[in-house]
Design an enzyme around this catalytic site. Structure first.
Site, PDB file in Angstrom:
ATOM      1  N   GLU A 192     -15.184  14.250   5.067  1.00 26.02           N
ATOM      2  CA  GLU A 192     -15.657  14.851   6.118  1.00 26.02           C
ATOM      3  C   GLU A 192     -16.380  16.036   5.639  1.00 26.02           C
ATOM      4  O   GLU A 192     -17.647  16.478   6.135  1.00 26.02           O
ATOM      5  CB  GLU A 192     -14.726  15.296   7.272  1.00 26.02           C
ATOM      6  CG  GLU A 192     -13.970  14.169   7.816  1.00 26.02           C
ATOM      7  CD  GLU A 192     -12.613  14.011   6.992  1.00 26.02           C
ATOM      8  OE1 GLU A 192     -11.538  13.828   7.889  1.00 26.02           O
ATOM      9  OE2 GLU A 192     -12.481  14.212   5.912  1.00 26.02           O
ATOM     10  N   HIS A 224     -12.811  17.162   1.151  1.00 24.78           N
ATOM     11  CA  HIS A 224     -12.624  15.926   1.770  1.00 24.78           C
ATOM     12  C   HIS A 224     -13.832  15.324   2.123  1.00 24.78           C
ATOM     13  O   HIS A 224     -14.851  15.831   2.279  1.00 24.78           O
ATOM     14  CB  HIS A 224     -11.678  16.016   3.021  1.00 24.78           C
ATOM     15  CG  HIS A 224     -10.229  16.618   2.669  1.00 24.78           C
ATOM     16  ND1 HIS A 224      -9.584  16.817   3.885  1.00 24.78           N
ATOM     17  CD2 HIS A 224      -9.610  16.382   1.787  1.00 24.78           C
ATOM     18  CE1 HIS A 224      -8.228  17.025   3.374  1.00 24.78           C
ATOM     19  NE2 HIS A 224      -8.273  16.856   1.928  1.00 24.78           N
ATOM     20  N   CYS A 276      -7.936  16.016   9.013  1.00 20.80           N
ATOM     21  CA  CYS A 276      -6.942  17.422   8.686  1.00 20.80           C
ATOM     22  C   CYS A 276      -7.581  18.312   9.512  1.00 20.80           C
ATOM     23  O   CYS A 276      -8.615  18.439  10.140  1.00 20.80           O
ATOM     24  CB  CYS A 276      -6.946  17.655   7.270  1.00 20.80           C
ATOM     25  SG  CYS A 276      -8.058  18.427   6.752  1.00 20.80           S
TER      26      CYS A 276
END
Length: 139
Positions: free
Chosen positions: A72, A70, A98
């Site tokens: 992040e 992801h 998430c």
């Protein structure tokens, strides 16, 4: 006055994160992230495969491959390889984190998360709130 200035900065950094998301090779969803500390971008990331892997995020059934990182996670691991510290920083991300990314955000010492689009699952945001991290949903 200061709140208005912060809101303008938030929107600008989110606009930059949206542009950064365009670097992603993922078809289903492109996500961009910027880590900002003391008004300086200290790291960036977008969703995609690990270094050295083919730039294909989805399998033949159009499902995201399990090893896709992801945005992040990419921004946090990138800052970990630098001389910067994410402690006390703000994460700007185009989609709310998430659960797995929320854990990384907490451990990285990030104090504020600003995002535009809500992810379909909200466990990550709930965990961040529980950890006392400021959450800003900017539209």
């Amino acid at each position: 006055m200061a709140e208005d200035k912060q809101e303008k900065l938030d929107k600008r950094y989110l606009d930059m994160a949206k542009i950064w998301a365009e670097n992603s090779y993922c078809i289903r969803r492109k996500v961009g992230a910027l880590l900002v500390k003391d008004k300086m971008i200290i790291s960036d990331g977008y969703n995609g495969t690990p270094s050295g892997f083919e730039n294909v995020c989805e399998d033949e059934d159009n499902k995201t491959k399990a090893y896709v990182l992801h945005a992040e996670a990419n921004a946090i691991t990138k800052v970990a390889k630098s001389n910067n510290s994410s402690d006390g920083s703000t994460l700007y991300v185009t989609t709310s984190p998430c659960l797995e990314c929320a854990k990384l955000i907490i451990q990285a010492g990030i104090k504020r998360v600003v995002f535009t689009e809500r992810y379909r699952l909200d466990e990550g945001v709930k965990l961040l709130e529980r950890a006392g991290i400021e959450i800003v949903h900017s539209v």
